[in-house]
Design a protein around this motif. Structure first.
Motif, PDB file in Angstrom:
ATOM      1  N   THR A   1       0.827  -1.209   0.000  1.00 32.54           N
ATOM      2  CA  THR A   1       0.000   0.000   0.000  1.00 32.54           C
ATOM      3  C   THR A   1       0.858   1.255   0.000  1.00 32.54           C
ATOM      4  O   THR A   1       0.662   2.158  -0.805  1.00 32.54           O
ATOM      5  CB  THR A   1      -0.942   0.015   1.216  1.00 32.54           C
ATOM      6  N   THR A   2       1.781   1.310   0.947  1.00 32.10           N
ATOM      7  CA  THR A   2       2.636   2.498   1.031  1.00 32.10           C
ATOM      8  C   THR A   2       3.709   2.413  -0.039  1.00 32.10           C
ATOM      9  O   THR A   2       4.430   1.427  -0.123  1.00 32.10           O
ATOM     10  CB  THR A   2       3.278   2.609   2.425  1.00 32.10           C
ATOM     11  N   ARG A   3       3.782   3.426  -0.874  1.00 33.17           N
ATOM     12  CA  ARG A   3       4.750   3.416  -1.978  1.00 33.17           C
ATOM     13  C   ARG A   3       5.896   4.397  -1.739  1.00 33.17           C
ATOM     14  O   ARG A   3       6.999   4.210  -2.188  1.00 33.17           O
ATOM     15  CB  ARG A   3       4.039   3.786  -3.287  1.00 33.17           C
ATOM     16  N   ASP A   4       5.559   5.496  -1.039  1.00 31.26           N
ATOM     17  CA  ASP A   4       6.566   6.533  -0.819  1.00 31.26           C
ATOM     18  C   ASP A   4       6.687   6.777   0.683  1.00 31.26           C
ATOM     19  O   ASP A   4       5.718   6.604   1.407  1.00 31.26           O
ATOM     20  CB  ASP A   4       6.103   7.824  -1.515  1.00 31.26           C
ATOM     21  N   ALA A   5       7.884   7.147   1.130  1.00 28.10           N
ATOM     22  CA  ALA A   5       8.092   7.371   2.560  1.00 28.10           C
ATOM     23  C   ALA A   5       7.251   8.562   3.029  1.00 28.10           C
ATOM     24  O   ALA A   5       7.106   9.546   2.321  1.00 28.10           O
ATOM     25  CB  ALA A   5       9.555   7.639   2.846  1.00 28.10           C
ATOM     26  N   ILE A   6       6.703   8.419   4.246  1.00 28.11           N
ATOM     27  CA  ILE A   6       5.895   9.506   4.815  1.00 28.11           C
ATOM     28  C   ILE A   6       6.496   9.897   6.159  1.00 28.11           C
ATOM     29  O   ILE A   6       6.809   9.032   6.978  1.00 28.11           O
ATOM     30  CB  ILE A   6       4.431   9.044   4.997  1.00 28.11           C
TER      31      ILE A   6
ATOM     32  N   GLN B   1       9.792  -1.847  -6.476  1.00 28.85           N
ATOM     33  CA  GLN B   1      11.260  -1.963  -6.433  1.00 28.85           C
ATOM     34  C   GLN B   1      11.894  -0.653  -5.982  1.00 28.85           C
ATOM     35  O   GLN B   1      12.770  -0.629  -5.120  1.00 28.85           O
ATOM     36  CB  GLN B   1      11.796  -2.337  -7.818  1.00 28.85           C
ATOM     37  N   ILE B   2      11.410   0.418  -6.597  1.00 30.81           N
ATOM     38  CA  ILE B   2      11.950   1.730  -6.215  1.00 30.81           C
ATOM     39  C   ILE B   2      11.677   2.008  -4.745  1.00 30.81           C
ATOM     40  O   ILE B   2      12.535   2.442  -3.998  1.00 30.81           O
ATOM     41  CB  ILE B   2      11.342   2.843  -7.100  1.00 30.81           C
ATOM     42  N   GLY B   3      10.429   1.667  -4.320  1.00 35.32           N
ATOM     43  CA  GLY B   3      10.053   1.878  -2.909  1.00 35.32           C
ATOM     44  C   GLY B   3      10.971   1.098  -1.979  1.00 35.32           C
ATOM     45  O   GLY B   3      11.459   1.618  -0.980  1.00 35.32           O
ATOM     46  N   THR B   4      11.236  -0.155  -2.327  1.00 31.13           N
ATOM     47  CA  THR B   4      12.111  -0.994  -1.505  1.00 31.13           C
ATOM     48  C   THR B   4      13.499  -0.360  -1.386  1.00 31.13           C
ATOM     49  O   THR B   4      14.072  -0.250  -0.306  1.00 31.13           O
ATOM     50  CB  THR B   4      12.246  -2.393  -2.136  1.00 31.13           C
ATOM     51  N   GLN B   5      13.982   0.066  -2.540  1.00 31.32           N
ATOM     52  CA  GLN B   5      15.302   0.694  -2.563  1.00 31.32           C
ATOM     53  C   GLN B   5      15.327   1.922  -1.659  1.00 31.32           C
ATOM     54  O   GLN B   5      16.214   2.106  -0.839  1.00 31.32           O
ATOM     55  CB  GLN B   5      15.638   1.091  -4.023  1.00 31.32           C
ATOM     56  N   LYS B   6      14.288   2.750  -1.781  1.00 37.85           N
ATOM     57  CA  LYS B   6      14.198   3.981  -1.008  1.00 37.85           C
ATOM     58  C   LYS B   6      14.148   3.666   0.485  1.00 37.85           C
ATOM     59  O   LYS B   6      14.802   4.325   1.300  1.00 37.85           O
ATOM     60  CB  LYS B   6      12.944   4.752  -1.437  1.00 37.85           C
ATOM     61  N   SER B   7      13.392   2.620   0.855  1.00 30.43           N
ATOM     62  CA  SER B   7      13.295   2.249   2.263  1.00 30.43           C
ATOM     63  C   SER B   7      14.664   1.923   2.830  1.00 30.43           C
ATOM     64  O   SER B   7      15.004   2.292   3.954  1.00 30.43           O
ATOM     65  CB  SER B   7      12.380   1.032   2.422  1.00 30.43           C
ATOM     66  N   LYS B   8      15.455   1.233   2.018  1.00 30.18           N
ATOM     67  CA  LYS B   8      16.797   0.872   2.492  1.00 30.18           C
ATOM     68  C   LYS B   8      17.657   2.122   2.682  1.00 30.18           C
ATOM     69  O   LYS B   8      18.443   2.208   3.634  1.00 30.18           O
ATOM     70  CB  LYS B   8      17.462  -0.094   1.506  1.00 30.18           C
ATOM     71  N   GLU B   9      17.493   3.078   1.772  1.00 31.23           N
ATOM     72  CA  GLU B   9      18.261   4.325   1.916  1.00 31.23           C
ATOM     73  C   GLU B   9      17.863   5.076   3.184  1.00 31.23           C
ATOM     74  O   GLU B   9      18.711   5.599   3.903  1.00 31.23           O
ATOM     75  CB  GLU B   9      18.033   5.233   0.692  1.00 31.23           C
ATOM     76  N   ILE B  10      16.563   5.099   3.439  1.00 29.54           N
ATOM     77  CA  ILE B  10      16.098   5.785   4.652  1.00 29.54           C
ATOM     78  C   ILE B  10      16.670   5.112   5.891  1.00 29.54           C
ATOM     79  O   ILE B  10      17.104   5.763   6.835  1.00 29.54           O
ATOM     80  CB  ILE B  10      14.565   5.817   4.686  1.00 29.54           C
ATOM     81  N   ALA B  11      16.704   3.783   5.856  1.00 28.94           N
ATOM     82  CA  ALA B  11      17.269   3.044   6.989  1.00 28.94           C
ATOM     83  C   ALA B  11      18.704   3.504   7.261  1.00 28.94           C
ATOM     84  O   ALA B  11      19.118   3.661   8.405  1.00 28.94           O
ATOM     85  CB  ALA B  11      17.242   1.549   6.692  1.00 28.94           C
ATOM     86  N   GLU B  12      19.438   3.744   6.176  1.00 25.25           N
ATOM     87  CA  GLU B  12      20.836   4.164   6.325  1.00 25.25           C
ATOM     88  C   GLU B  12      20.953   5.472   7.120  1.00 25.25           C
ATOM     89  O   GLU B  12      21.786   5.602   8.000  1.00 25.25           O
ATOM     90  CB  GLU B  12      21.465   4.387   4.932  1.00 25.25           C
ATOM     91  N   ILE B  13      20.102   6.448   6.772  1.00 22.36           N
ATOM     92  CA  ILE B  13      20.278   7.777   7.377  1.00 22.36           C
ATOM     93  C   ILE B  13      19.502   7.936   8.685  1.00 22.36           C
ATOM     94  O   ILE B  13      19.575   8.978   9.323  1.00 22.36           O
ATOM     95  CB  ILE B  13      19.873   8.912   6.398  1.00 22.36           C
ATOM     96  N   SER B  14      18.770   6.903   9.083  1.00 19.51           N
ATOM     97  CA  SER B  14      17.993   7.038  10.319  1.00 19.51           C
ATOM     98  C   SER B  14      18.860   6.766  11.539  1.00 19.51           C
ATOM     99  O   SER B  14      19.858   6.073  11.469  1.00 19.51           O
ATOM    100  CB  SER B  14      16.833   6.046  10.308  1.00 19.51           C
ATOM    101  N   ASP B  15      18.428   7.367  12.675  1.00 23.07           N
ATOM    102  CA  ASP B  15      19.135   7.093  13.928  1.00 23.07           C
ATOM    103  C   ASP B  15      18.732   5.717  14.453  1.00 23.07           C
ATOM    104  O   ASP B  15      19.515   5.041  15.086  1.00 23.07           O
ATOM    105  CB  ASP B  15      18.777   8.151  14.977  1.00 23.07           C
ATOM    106  N   LEU B  16      17.469   5.361  14.210  1.00 25.81           N
ATOM    107  CA  LEU B  16      16.955   4.104  14.761  1.00 25.81           C
ATOM    108  C   LEU B  16      16.029   3.462  13.742  1.00 25.81           C
ATOM    109  O   LEU B  16      15.221   4.143  13.108  1.00 25.81           O
ATOM    110  CB  LEU B  16      16.200   4.410  16.068  1.00 25.81           C
ATOM    111  N   ILE B  17      16.142   2.142  13.593  1.00 28.46           N
ATOM    112  CA  ILE B  17      15.248   1.413  12.693  1.00 28.46           C
ATOM    113  C   ILE B  17      14.314   0.560  13.541  1.00 28.46           C
ATOM    114  O   ILE B  17      14.766  -0.226  14.381  1.00 28.46           O
ATOM    115  CB  ILE B  17      16.053   0.469  11.762  1.00 28.46           C
ATOM    116  N   LEU B  18      13.028   0.761  13.355  1.00 29.46           N
ATOM    117  CA  LEU B  18      12.076  -0.156  13.976  1.00 29.46           C
ATOM    118  C   LEU B  18      11.740  -1.189  12.907  1.00 29.46           C
ATOM    119  O   LEU B  18      11.067  -0.874  11.935  1.00 29.46           O
ATOM    120  CB  LEU B  18      10.817   0.596  14.405  1.00 29.46           C
ATOM    121  N   PHE B  19      12.248  -2.398  13.067  1.00 30.24           N
ATOM    122  CA  PHE B  19      11.975  -3.418  12.056  1.00 30.24           C
ATOM    123  C   PHE B  19      10.794  -4.265  12.513  1.00 30.24           C
ATOM    124  O   PHE B  19      10.826  -4.890  13.564  1.00 30.24           O
ATOM    125  CB  PHE B  19      13.206  -4.283  11.794  1.00 30.24           C
TER     126      PHE B  19
END
Ligand SMILES: Cc1cc2nc3c(=O)[nH]c(=O)nc-3n(C[C@H](O)[C@H](O)[C@H](O)COP(=O)(O)OP(=O)(O)OC[C@H]3O[C@@H](n4cnc5c(N)ncnc54)[C@H](O)[C@@H]3O)c2cc1C
Ligand SMILES: Nc1nc2c(ncn2[C@@H]2O[C@H](COP(=O)(O)OP(=O)(O)OP(=O)(O)O)[C@@H](O)[C@H]2O)c(=O)[nH]1
Ligand SMILES: [Mg+2]
Lengths: 620, 453
Positions: free
Chosen positions: B252-257, B285-303
């Motif tokens: 459902t979610t395609r872009d980071a919010i 695919q693009i969304g998945t890629q973007k999620s990984k990038e966001i994970a990189e720059i985040s202080d904390l990842i809630l998986f």
């Protein structure tokens, strides 16, 4: 009687001032209350010391006299801080006090364009474009410029215990009238004090119980012209105070005029009296005393570090507690002396007094302390008195090129609260203001002024040529990790090399000295220490020196922005009120000086830059 | 300096508004438009007193106001100040400002009042920065830290460190300059000890910046996981908004919010991401890629995992690809299965996880506690000493770098050079409070201010 320049006082400041003015072609007269006290050292019979020795070198590099005279009559000479780095190093020499006076007096007597005269100057006033000086004998002198260099003599008052009398140092009369006329000119004065220690008789000291302090095996002269200074003539000694000394001093502390509040003047923070030291550093077990001979033909011994103004019998009592001094005999007691000074913020960095064209002031009168500080100012004042006569541009030395410039900037910009002594820490650029390179910093200036002789200048150019040549040479010479080379290194307890390096890189290693290069590289030229030493410093500390040169560049940029003489700070509405008031008071000549006025911020300077730029554009 | 004026209260309607005037002519200019009811002239008033009267401009009475007078140097800026408190309509306030401007005041630039306070040496640069921080504090912790900086605790600490530097420097200089007196030589090891002590104090401050950043900018927390595990549901629950679309359709979610929230007094920038999975769908695919990038720059990842099913090999692979130190495993949908099998997780060597239900909110308290632990406020008990400004942080870093260089060189360079290196550290530290600062740096600090302060 008419002269171009009159110098009042023939102490260390007056000597340099009168010689410089006369040598530059001004018809000059120098007055002293007593001609036999010309060049007197009323305190320690020594010249130089940390930072002070560098001042002496700078005086020499500009064409002054102090260094040459000290080289002729030194008794014992030492490089101080040899291991503490290039900026810390300096020369200190014990001199023959009487010899020093005789040589200096003779130099004044034989100087072309210069007359010396014994009298007290009792009055001074301005008449048209002349200054009129009155003597105690009623004679009048009409002069175009005057250098005041009265040292500790203005209303000099000596204190020993609760006894005090009006006098200059060493039994010379004080000058009791001149201050009045200085004050009439609306020049601010203050009262300072200083002190000295007792002299004791050589034959009454048990030298066997004292430590010997020998001079350097190879003597380093002050003057760049002295090629062969000769050897040390004698040794000095070291003695120590002990618990008993302290006990006697503290028990009798109330008899010291400083502690009984008889003296209100401000004394030097940097060389306190022994009673001060006992009170202020009460946890210190013992204090060092340098036992210094006053001359070859004198048996008086000076005790460096024991300045005191306690009653004579107390001085004798505490001196006799000291090991080696058990039977000492005092020839002259120590004393404190109060005297008038001119508030140096009333003086331009040319040493001309503000709003008093042709009136200059130098030496201890300006609130400094020390022979070298006095001589340095005397030289600048004498040069500028001559420049005034000949209508030429006056000399202003910079913080960036000399301790002399730093000294003058400090006192004229910040004022003095206690007698000012030169310290390396006073300079932001001490890695550049070294004792070894004073000639490079100042001789070209001395030459342009006309005080540096052709012979001096040729030698200077040759020295620099040889230095640069050697610096270039060692860039190109490589040493290889051969057996012989590494053997030499091993013998000198230095890590061997594993690959070929050029000598320059090699010299940068902290533990490598230049003489090692001479051992390894058989083609090294035969150069005097004064040059190899400089090569070593300039290469080894290149990075650090460069950093200071960067800062110097910034300062020089500000120095070049001159502030118009007729500026009215009160009109600069963009400037803070506090800044306007402070700048109006000091009236700095350029932005570098303005920057050092206490309370002035970089933002104020930025505002001033804009204002001055605007003024310039309006003029065009 | 010119006399400046500006509206000091926020733009908009309020009970009262304040117009502030500062400068040599503040009183004279204000007098031109003010008549006190009792006829008192402002110039005859003492500092810290006020008067009721009318603002009259071009024969027009604009408002009844109270004027407070402060006299230099006892004022915020160190200059004469008047403050006109008027009725809080934007129209009235602006009219009064206009009246002042046509009577000789000039419009204040951003932060100019505070800049003048700094230039007139009323406050230090770090204090000026804390004023700015105070204005923008929007929750208790930030206010507290800015307030303590404003009170000068941080400045005092820096001064203490600076004085330690100066002590050492003066000892070194004494050793050099009084070599003809009996000043004792300094012992290298003793010196190193003193410098290490300074270094550790600097280090504590430097480390506090990570917390300072969280307090100032919020902790960047990314919610990551496979599609349909409930990421958007958690996002909506925490932000109390229906910002992310929730459906039972995977992907459902395609872009980071992004959404800023405050959780247990901790400011958080929460990022909902697109579910990660191997797919042929270009957009996903693009969304998945973007999620990984966001994970990189985040202080904390809630998986996030789904309690209603087993953890997949793909999820394990993704977990392993992240920095273990900044990952917190969340097992969602506890309402469906509260007995989630933890065996596989334990095998992955993951001990830190929370069981929640994003739908009904169970376990959320636990989650926020875990986030707080992650920030580790405990290590910074002393809230007075937290660095929040990037400028201050950089000053400290440079000073430290220089200090370490000095310690490193102590045995290989002579004393005077050593003293020089050390002096540079002390000079750098002076920039903290703005002493000896180049005008440019000062200006850049003040440009960030809002007008009227
Ligand atoms: C007791 C004492 C202790 C000191 N202790 C220290 C110390 O510990 N460390 C240190 O660095 N320095 C010390 N000094 C300072 C040092 O001696 C002086 O700084 C230095 O000698 C100053 O040189 P000067 O040329 O300014 O003045 P001086 O050497 O004092 O010379 C002044 C000259 O002016 C003449 N003169 C003055 N007034 C008149 C007048 N009206 N008419 C004609 N001639 C006049 C005098 O006859 C004299 O020739 C001490 C000085 C004294 C007196
Ligand atoms: N029972 C239960 N259902 C939940 C819970 N959280 C989310 N769901 C449901 O799971 C489905 C997916 O929820 P979303 O929040 O859209 O999931 P997502 O992880 O954002 O999915 P994508 O955006 O597709 O990656 C919805 O039908 C939710 O109602 C929970 O705690 N319990
Ligand atoms: Mg979603």
């Amino acid at each position: 009687m008419e002269y171009d320049v009159a110098v009042v006082g023939a102490g260390h400041a007056g000597i340099e001032a009168s010689l410089a003015a006369a040598r530059l072609g001004a018809k000059t007269i120098v007055f002293s209350i007593n001609l036999d006290s010309i060049g007197n050292c009323p305190c320690s019979p020594s010249i130089g010391g940390t930072a002070k020795g560098t001042l002496v070198r700078e005086i020499d590099a500009l064409g002054g006299e102090m260094a040459k005279t000290a080289d002729v009559c030194f008794l014992h000479s030492k490089i101080l801080n040899a291991s503490k780095g290039p900026a810390a190093q300096s020369i200190r020499a014990q001199v023959d006090k009487n010899q020093y006076k005789i040589i200096m007096k003779h130099k004044l007597e034989t100087q072309k364009n210069l007359h010396i005269h014994q009298c007290e100057i009792t009055g001074m006033f301005k008449f048209n474009n002349f200054w009129i000086l009155n003597t105690n004998l009623g004679t009048k002198y009409k002069c175009k410029a005057v250098v005041l260099a009265t040292g500790t003599f203005l209303n000099g008052k000596i204190h020993i215990g609760d006894i005090s009398n009006n006098s200059g140092p060493d039994g010379v009369f004080a000058a009791q009238y001149l201050t009045d006329d200085i004050q009439k000119l609306k020049i601010n004065t203050k009262r300072f004090k200083t002190g000295t220690s007792a002299r004791i008789l050589k034959s009454s000291i048990n030298f066997d119980k004292l430590e010997i302090q020998p001079g350097d095996p190879v003597v380093t002269p002050f003057s760049y012209m002295t090629e062969n200074p000769g050897e040390n003539k004698l040794v000095c000694h070291i003695a120590w105070t002990n618990d008993k000394t302290k006990e006697i001093i503290l028990k009798n502390i109330e008899t010291s005029p400083m502690y009984s509040h008889k003296i209100h003047a401000t004394g030097p923070r940097y060389c306190p009296s022994i009673e001060d030291k006992m009170v202020r550093f009460s946890d210190k077990k013992r204090h060092q005393i340098f036992v210094e001979p006053c001359g070859i033909e004198s048996d008086e011994i000076y005790l460096y570090g024991m300045s005191s103004s306690m009653p004579e019998e107390i001085q004798l009592k505490f001196l006799r507690t000291i090991i080696g001094f058990e039977n000492c005999v005092i020839t002259r007691p120590g004393y404190a002396i109060e005297y008038d000074i001119i508030d140096p913020t009333c003086i331009f960095p040319t040493l001309e007094i503000k709003n008093m064209p042709g009136l200059f002031s130098a030496g201890q009168l300006n609130g400094s302390s020390g022979y070298e500080e006095a001589a340095a100012q005397g030289l600048v004042a004498g040069i500028n008195a001559a420049m005034h006569i000949f209508n030429k541009k006056k000399l202003i030395l910079s913080r960036a090129n000399s301790y002399i410039g730093t000294l003058i900037d400090d006192i004229t910009t910040k004022g003095v609260n206690d007698p000012y002594r030169m310290l390396t820490a006073r300079s932001e650029y001490r890695l550049f203001l070294r004792v070894d390179n004073a000639d490079e910093r100042l001789t070209p200036i001395g030459k342009e002024i006309g005080l540096v002789t052709d012979e001096y200048f040729e030698k200077f150019e040759k020295r620099i040529f040889l230095k640069e040549k050697e610096k270039n040479r060692i860039k190109k010479v490589f040493i290889k990790p051969s057996f012989e080379v590494n053997k030499i290194l091993e013998d000198s307890k230095i890590l061997p090399i594993s690959e070929a390096v050029n000598l320059e890189t090699f010299l940068r290693r902290p533990e490598v000295k230049y003489d090692l290069i001479q051992k390894i590289d058989k083609n090294s030229p035969d150069l005097p220490n004064s040059i190899t030493n400089r090569v070593e410093i300039e290469i080894k500390y290149e990075g650090y020196i460069k950093r200071q040169m960067q800062q110097i560049k910034k300062l020089t940029r500000l120095e070049k922005i001159l502030i118009p003489e007729d500026i009215n700070y009160m009109n600069i509405i963009n400037l803070r009120l506090e800044a306007r008031e402070k700048l109006s008071k000091i009236n700095p000549i350029n932005l570098s000086q303005a920057q050092h006025v206490p309370g002035i911020t970089p933002a104020d300077i930025a505002t001033l830059i804009i204002w001055i730029e605007k003024l310039k554009r309006q003029e065009v | 300096m010119s006399t400046i004026a500006a509206i000091s209260t926020p733009y908009g309607i309020g009970g009262i508004s304040v117009v502030r005037v500062s400068g040599e002519n503040a009183i004279k200019i204000t007098q031109k438009i003010f008549r006190a009811h009792d006829g008192t002239l402002l110039e005859n008033m003492n500092g810290y007193t006020c008067k009721l009267g009318n603002i009259i401009f071009e024969n027009n009475t604009l408002d009844e106001v109270i004027v407070t007078v402060f006299k230099a140097p006892r004022s915020y800026t160190g200059e004469d100040i008047t403050q006109i408190s008027c009725h809080g309509s934007m129209f009235i306030t602006k009219s009064i400002l206009r009246a002042l401007l046509s009577s000789g005041a000039v419009m204040a630039g951003p932060g100019e009042f505070t800049k003048r306070a700094f230039l007139n040496k009323k406050i230090s640069l770090d204090k000026a920065e804390s004023v700015m921080g105070l204005i923008s504090s929007n929750y208790e912790k930030a206010r507290k830290i800015n307030y303590s900086a404003y009170c000068g605790f941080l400045g005092q600490k820096i001064n203490k460190i600076k004085n330690k530097f100066f002590d050492i420097l003066s000892d070194l200089n004494a050793e050099i300059d009084y070599s003809d007196e009996d000043v004792p030589e300094l012992d290298n090891n003793q010196l190193i000890l003193r410098l290490e002590n300074i270094n550790s104090e600097l280090n504590n401050l430097i480390k506090s910046y990570s917390i300072g950043c969280v307090i100032k900018n919020g902790l960047k927390v990314a919610i990551l996981g496979a599609p349909n595990v409930g990421k958007s549901t958690l996002m909506n629950f925490l932000s109390k908004k229906e910002k992310s679309i929730v459906t039972d359709i995977a992907g459902t979610t395609r872009d980071a919010i992004e959404e800023s929230i405050i959780l247990n007094n901790i400011p958080i920038v929460l990022i909902d991401t697109a579910g990660i999975r191997e797919t042929n769908d270009k957009i996903e695919q693009i969304g998945t890629q973007k999620s990984k990038e966001i994970a990189e720059i985040s202080d904390l990842i809630l998986f996030m995992l789904d309690a209603s099913r087993e953890i997949t090999d793909e999820e394990i692979k993704i977990i392993n690809s992240f920095d273990k130190n900044k990952i917190l495993i969340i097992i969602n949908k506890s309402d469906i299965n509260s007995n989630y099998n933890l065996e596989k997780l334990k095998k992955l060597n993951i001990k830190n996880f929370v069981l929640i239900s994003a739908k009904n909110g169970t376990g959320i308290d636990n989650l926020s506690k875990k986030i707080e632990e992650f920030i580790d406020f405990g290590a910074f008990q002393n809230e007075n000493l937290i660095i929040m400004s990037e400028r201050q942080y950089n000053v400290l870093l440079r000073a430290q770098k220089n200090l370490e260089n000095a310690i490193d060189k102590i045995k290989s360079v002579p004393r005077d050079i050593f003293a020089d290196i050390l002096k540079e550290s002390a000079e750098i530290l002076c920039e903290f409070s703005g002493e000896n600062l180049e005008t440019k740096i000062v200006d850049s600090v003040f440009e960030k201010f809002c007008v009227g302060k």
